[in-house]
Design a protein around this motif. Sequence first.
Motif, PDB file in Angstrom:
ATOM      1  N   ARG A 238       0.832  -1.206   0.000  1.00 58.16           N
ATOM      2  CA  ARG A 238       0.000   0.000   0.000  1.00 58.16           C
ATOM      3  C   ARG A 238       0.868   1.259   0.000  1.00 58.16           C
ATOM      4  N   SER A 239       2.011   1.166   0.658  1.00 59.29           N
ATOM      5  CA  SER A 239       2.914   2.316   0.678  1.00 59.29           C
ATOM      6  C   SER A 239       3.389   2.655  -0.721  1.00 59.29           C
ATOM      7  N   LEU A 240       3.792   1.632  -1.483  1.00 62.63           N
ATOM      8  CA  LEU A 240       4.295   1.907  -2.826  1.00 62.63           C
ATOM      9  C   LEU A 240       3.176   2.371  -3.759  1.00 62.63           C
ATOM     10  N   VAL A 241       1.960   1.928  -3.518  1.00 62.95           N
ATOM     11  CA  VAL A 241       0.834   2.397  -4.337  1.00 62.95           C
ATOM     12  C   VAL A 241       0.654   3.909  -4.168  1.00 62.95           C
ATOM     13  N   ILE A 242       0.635   4.378  -2.912  1.00 64.05           N
ATOM     14  CA  ILE A 242       0.419   5.805  -2.681  1.00 64.05           C
ATOM     15  C   ILE A 242       1.629   6.617  -3.133  1.00 64.05           C
ATOM     16  N   LEU A 243       2.845   6.088  -2.938  1.00 61.91           N
ATOM     17  CA  LEU A 243       4.047   6.813  -3.355  1.00 61.91           C
ATOM     18  C   LEU A 243       4.119   6.936  -4.875  1.00 61.91           C
ATOM     19  N   THR A 244       3.732   5.889  -5.569  1.00 62.95           N
ATOM     20  CA  THR A 244       3.740   5.930  -7.031  1.00 62.95           C
ATOM     21  C   THR A 244       2.788   7.000  -7.550  1.00 62.95           C
ATOM     22  N   LYS A 245       1.702   7.210  -6.819  1.00 62.76           N
ATOM     23  CA  LYS A 245       0.727   8.227  -7.234  1.00 62.76           C
ATOM     24  C   LYS A 245       1.180   9.650  -6.912  1.00 62.76           C
ATOM     25  N   THR A 246       1.857   9.838  -5.795  1.00 63.45           N
ATOM     26  CA  THR A 246       2.108  11.206  -5.308  1.00 63.45           C
ATOM     27  C   THR A 246       3.502  11.747  -5.606  1.00 63.45           C
ATOM     28  N   LEU A 247       4.501  10.862  -5.752  1.00 62.74           N
ATOM     29  CA  LEU A 247       5.866  11.360  -5.920  1.00 62.74           C
ATOM     30  C   LEU A 247       6.116  11.858  -7.337  1.00 62.74           C
ATOM     31  N   GLN A 248       6.692  13.040  -7.429  1.00 64.72           N
ATOM     32  CA  GLN A 248       7.081  13.619  -8.706  1.00 64.72           C
ATOM     33  C   GLN A 248       8.149  14.683  -8.433  1.00 64.72           C
ATOM     34  N   ARG A 249       8.651  15.301  -9.452  1.00 63.76           N
ATOM     35  CA  ARG A 249       9.692  16.310  -9.268  1.00 63.76           C
ATOM     36  C   ARG A 249       9.104  17.601  -8.704  1.00 63.76           C
ATOM     37  N   ASP A 250       9.841  18.219  -7.778  1.00 64.14           N
ATOM     38  CA  ASP A 250       9.522  19.523  -7.186  1.00 64.14           C
ATOM     39  C   ASP A 250       8.091  19.549  -6.648  1.00 64.14           C
ATOM     40  N   MET A 251       7.835  18.694  -5.663  1.00 62.58           N
ATOM     41  CA  MET A 251       6.479  18.536  -5.136  1.00 62.58           C
ATOM     42  C   MET A 251       5.985  19.755  -4.364  1.00 62.58           C
ATOM     43  N   TYR A 252       6.902  20.614  -3.890  1.00 62.70           N
ATOM     44  CA  TYR A 252       6.493  21.832  -3.190  1.00 62.70           C
ATOM     45  C   TYR A 252       6.622  23.068  -4.066  1.00 62.70           C
ATOM     46  N   SER A 253       6.835  22.865  -5.380  1.00 57.48           N
ATOM     47  CA  SER A 253       6.938  23.971  -6.338  1.00 57.48           C
ATOM     48  C   SER A 253       7.979  25.008  -5.909  1.00 57.48           C
ATOM     49  N   LEU A 254       9.150  24.527  -5.533  1.00 56.90           N
ATOM     50  CA  LEU A 254      10.216  25.419  -5.088  1.00 56.90           C
ATOM     51  C   LEU A 254      10.876  26.139  -6.251  1.00 56.90           C
ATOM     52  N   GLU A 255      11.036  25.438  -7.369  1.00 54.69           N
ATOM     53  CA  GLU A 255      11.624  25.950  -8.610  1.00 54.69           C
ATOM     54  C   GLU A 255      13.120  26.236  -8.477  1.00 54.69           C
ATOM     55  N   ALA A 256      13.517  27.110  -7.560  1.00 55.22           N
ATOM     56  CA  ALA A 256      14.934  27.465  -7.421  1.00 55.22           C
ATOM     57  C   ALA A 256      15.717  26.267  -6.892  1.00 55.22           C
ATOM     58  N   PRO A 257      16.810  25.876  -7.558  1.00 55.53           N
ATOM     59  CA  PRO A 257      17.531  24.661  -7.143  1.00 55.53           C
ATOM     60  C   PRO A 257      18.320  24.817  -5.858  1.00 55.53           C
ATOM     61  N   GLY A 258      18.508  26.056  -5.385  1.00 56.31           N
ATOM     62  CA  GLY A 258      19.336  26.253  -4.202  1.00 56.31           C
ATOM     63  C   GLY A 258      18.568  26.569  -2.937  1.00 56.31           C
ATOM     64  N   VAL A 259      17.275  26.241  -2.881  1.00 59.11           N
ATOM     65  CA  VAL A 259      16.481  26.554  -1.686  1.00 59.11           C
ATOM     66  C   VAL A 259      16.923  25.650  -0.535  1.00 59.11           C
ATOM     67  N   PHE A 260      17.251  26.272   0.599  1.00 63.93           N
ATOM     68  CA  PHE A 260      17.732  25.547   1.775  1.00 63.93           C
ATOM     69  C   PHE A 260      16.562  24.896   2.501  1.00 63.93           C
ATOM     70  N   ILE A 261      16.779  23.698   3.005  1.00 65.03           N
ATOM     71  CA  ILE A 261      15.687  22.917   3.595  1.00 65.03           C
ATOM     72  C   ILE A 261      15.004  23.649   4.749  1.00 65.03           C
ATOM     73  N   ASN A 262      15.780  24.392   5.561  1.00 63.00           N
ATOM     74  CA  ASN A 262      15.170  25.081   6.701  1.00 63.00           C
ATOM     75  C   ASN A 262      14.355  26.297   6.286  1.00 63.00           C
ATOM     76  N   ASP A 263      14.465  26.699   5.024  1.00 62.21           N
ATOM     77  CA  ASP A 263      13.676  27.833   4.525  1.00 62.21           C
ATOM     78  C   ASP A 263      12.389  27.365   3.845  1.00 62.21           C
ATOM     79  N   ILE A 264      12.165  26.059   3.832  1.00 60.53           N
ATOM     80  CA  ILE A 264      11.005  25.510   3.132  1.00 60.53           C
ATOM     81  C   ILE A 264       9.850  25.306   4.102  1.00 60.53           C
ATOM     82  N   LYS A 265       8.690  25.828   3.747  1.00 62.03           N
ATOM     83  CA  LYS A 265       7.478  25.606   4.526  1.00 62.03           C
ATOM     84  C   LYS A 265       6.489  24.826   3.660  1.00 62.03           C
ATOM     85  N   PRO A 266       5.941  23.732   4.183  1.00 62.99           N
ATOM     86  CA  PRO A 266       4.999  22.944   3.382  1.00 62.99           C
ATOM     87  C   PRO A 266       3.809  23.795   2.954  1.00 62.99           C
ATOM     88  N   PRO A 267       3.379  23.651   1.705  1.00 64.97           N
ATOM     89  CA  PRO A 267       2.192  24.405   1.258  1.00 64.97           C
ATOM     90  C   PRO A 267       0.935  23.881   1.933  1.00 64.97           C
TER      91      PRO A 267
END
Length: 1098
Positions: free
Chosen positions: A661-690
Amino acid sequence: MRLLYYREDGVFSVTDDLVDADAIPPYAILSHTWGADEEEVTFDDLARNMGKGKPGYRKIQLCREQAQRDGLQYFWVDTCCINKANKAEHSLAIRSMFHWYRNAARCYVYLSDVSASSLPVEGAASPPPWGSEFRQSKWFTRGWTLQELLAPGVVEFYSHEWHRLGDKMSLKTIIHEVTTIPYAVLDGAPLSQSSVQERFRWGQNRHTKLKEDAAYCLSSIFGVDVAPIYGEGTEGAFRRLTDEIRKLEENVRRLEENVRKQEQCLRDLRPTDPRDDKKRIEDTKGGLLEGSYRWVLDNSSFQQWHNGPQSQLLWIKGDPGKGKTMLLCGIIDELQKTVASTASVSYFFCQATDSRINSAMAVLRGLVHLLVSQQPALTAHVRKRYDKAGKSVFEDANAWFALTEIFVDVLQDPSLGTSYILIDALDECMTDLPKLLHFVAKQSSASSRVKWIVSSRNWPSIEEQLEQAEHKVRLSLELTAESVSAAVSVFIQHKVSQLVRLKKYDKLTHNAVLQHLTSNANDTFLWVALVCQDLEKTAKRNVLKKLNSFPPGLDALYERMMQQIGASDDAELCKQVLASVALAYRPLTLAELMTLRELLEDVADEAEVQEIISSCGSFLTLREDTVYFVHQSAQDYLLVKASGEIFPDGFEAVHGVMFSRSLVILTKTLQRDMYSLEAPGVFINDIKPPTPDPLASSRYPCIYWIDHLCDSKLKSWATDLDYLQVTGIVSEFVRKKYLYWLEGLSLYKSLGRGVVSMAKLLSLVQDMRDQDQLTRLVQDARRFVMYHKGAIESYPLQTYASALLFSPPGSLIRRLFQHEEPKGISIWPATSDGWSACLQTLEGHSSTVTSVAFSHDSAQLASASLDKTVKIWDASSGACLQTLEGHGNRVTSVAFSHDSAQLASASGACLQTLEGHSNWVTSIAFSHDSAQLASASLDKTVKIWDASSGACLQTLEGHSSTVTSVAFSHDSAQLASASYDKTVKIWDASSGACLQTLYIGRALDDLSFDPTGSRLYTDIGTIVIHSSEVSGTIDTEELGRPLYQGTSLSADDIWIKHADNNMLWVPSEYRPSCSSVSGLTVAMGVGSGRVWSCRIDP
């Protein structure tokens, strides 16, 4: 500080020098513009009772009269309150003046060139008649009056006739327009909030009688102390001022960096905050009831532990449901109330159902976190190891040893005050409990300043380990039955009172419930809580007939709950929910639970899932959308005594379902840039989940799918078809979703766990039959995450940039995700095993590469090395065109002439024809016309030579450390030099005057001007510069953050940037010892002898 006051005989007098700041009375202070020196009343005039006939005497009188009207006996005027004959006093006064103005009760500004015939009406709509004169007043053009405007809290302006024109607040708009000083600063905002560049701008167009004062009057504006040295000249004064500003900025940066590291260290240290866990536990259990724990404070065992100097460890033990956790919560509260000012209280609550807080390492991390949070000086013991290894010191294979050493260092620190350490529910420590018990037993007697309390069930294995502890005391809840019974009675009274209020029980029902609970509780808090939870759902009319259905004892009560579940319409669904929650590695959110069981897919929304959870007897509780067991004993009952009903096919089958079941949901939801960050240098501590979080339901599957796969242990794969399906699913997921999974782990701040999971997966597939292809894929995937962990963990989108580009082209993962590589970024040479002949040649240096430089036509590249050679390469093919030998020492720098016909190289020994430096030469550069040569040296100087005769034309001094690089502008009129003092200086090549100093933040090894002279090409990128002429002011651009254009390298060598934005994270083994930038390409030499380059072509 000396103050003026008016004696009774009408004569001004000066106080003695008031050295003690506390002895200085409230005073007014005068701000004015000086007339001719002979017109002003001096300190010597007042000492000799003279000066009344001088024009300057009038403004002293006016100041005194206004101070008197304002109720101030003392006042200060700079002309006569400083004994200038005493140089030490004069110097101190100049350095203290800002503070004297800031501490004044009132500042009176006397504008001798502004006339107001009558007292103005403040707030009048029309502009005042004196407005034009006010704007043009000489006062706004003087250097010292800037601090006299900014420092005091109250500034009042007076005309030549001493008519009040207004104050700093009422005249704020005009003052802002005249001075450009922001309104916020005029309102009192800290000056440090304004940039250095902006503060310098406030001082422009202001003048001082003495040229050095142009710098001295600004020192306090920047918060630095510059002792006056009259005679050093404007340049010298400004050089010292900027040096002090730079030191201050560096200190501030270091302090901010240290604070940032300290905060990051504490964040990385704690698996969870025990203070939050305590609040959650109390809230889940309905609040802490004082009457249920206060008995322990008078208990003889507790008193012996608390007051006995030889009793360091108290073990509170009892059966499940006896209230041990709430007892410790109460003890913590009491200790914090009684010893808060003299001791620290640190604690940890183990919970078997939560993987964050059910291990020995989690206990130590939580305790150390609270200890150092309360006594910050102890953080040094953590930082000593953290600064070297980072977060891995708390997580890698040696983490237990590092943590125990840190803990022991803390306990042995002489500065450690009296401390209380409490650990609840040792029996719920699921990982390395024997290690934890051994550590507690040993360390509980290591320091007399530390007292310990631990609690657990009556387990012989725990008792056996704690027997090794010296100076211990036991408190058995079974042996204190009378006290526990009284506490349970208080708890029953409290819970029944709540039911009476909630359900409106009549007296008969009230008494019946109270009687049944009291008779059957068996001194068990949990039994009372579970029965009352059920009664809350029971209609008042059914309470009396239902009471007898609650059997005494926890196990009997749990059995009844299972029977009720089995008879319900949702029996199968409830059992699946209980099975998933029981085997989950941490508490599940509602969204996660819905994805892990197929039957829940048809449930409409979370509200229905909440109903299902409510139908699971009283095994589960819901708090903030997260599902918990009501008590550890409830989970234990399901795993042991009810396992046949909940896990009919065994634990492995449920793990297998949760994996798939885990792989079923991951296959559906995982893709590139899931938080729409765009900039490749965004630091993890500066990221807030949408909001909403697209990964809310995927967090648990993302982190734990491999664990469930491993715990299914292949036994649940009953047939070869099942076996092939599982391996196929894993292979498909890695091939299509692996990079997106790593991005998800990074966003969840769990990449470290992913590394561990990949090691488990590799071990699993290596044991499988006929899975060589899958094994190679997983091996490659594991190497990928291990090598690029640093980049991906800190910058999620570097998964698709640095991680892909710095992986060998032969990597399976790189080939599978080649389509995700960033467009416009290329690295040369390629990083594969199939190196070209070019790569072999580029690795020809036998020691560290110290300098690289492109020819001006970019066709060739030169490299210098500690191996005493220089190599010239073809920049297109990478072929080695020439190896230049002849230096008798390491080669430190290379430079092409502008026509690319000549190459100069510098070594540890001076060239024979150009002798003059007192230490090694570090860099050389030809002028554009090849007529002159500049050299830099360890002696902190730059020399300009005639290239034909070898005569020394100029010696440029000013750097405070080794000069590392020099370059001429194209017109040969200017020269740039870089130094280990982290600055670049621009010089006039003819006069030798320093035109500009740029603070770069690091030493540069290579400099060159662009044809226009407005940009400086450096080994880390192109810096925009501006021309600056020598004057009484200083160019302010130099103190701002350097502005880089095009492709560049960050000052710490970690990032390749474009347009000043982080683009590509550089792995440590690729970070340069030297570098050069040409157009869109950065070339780098590495300590290993490797030369490589990167091109960013957006």
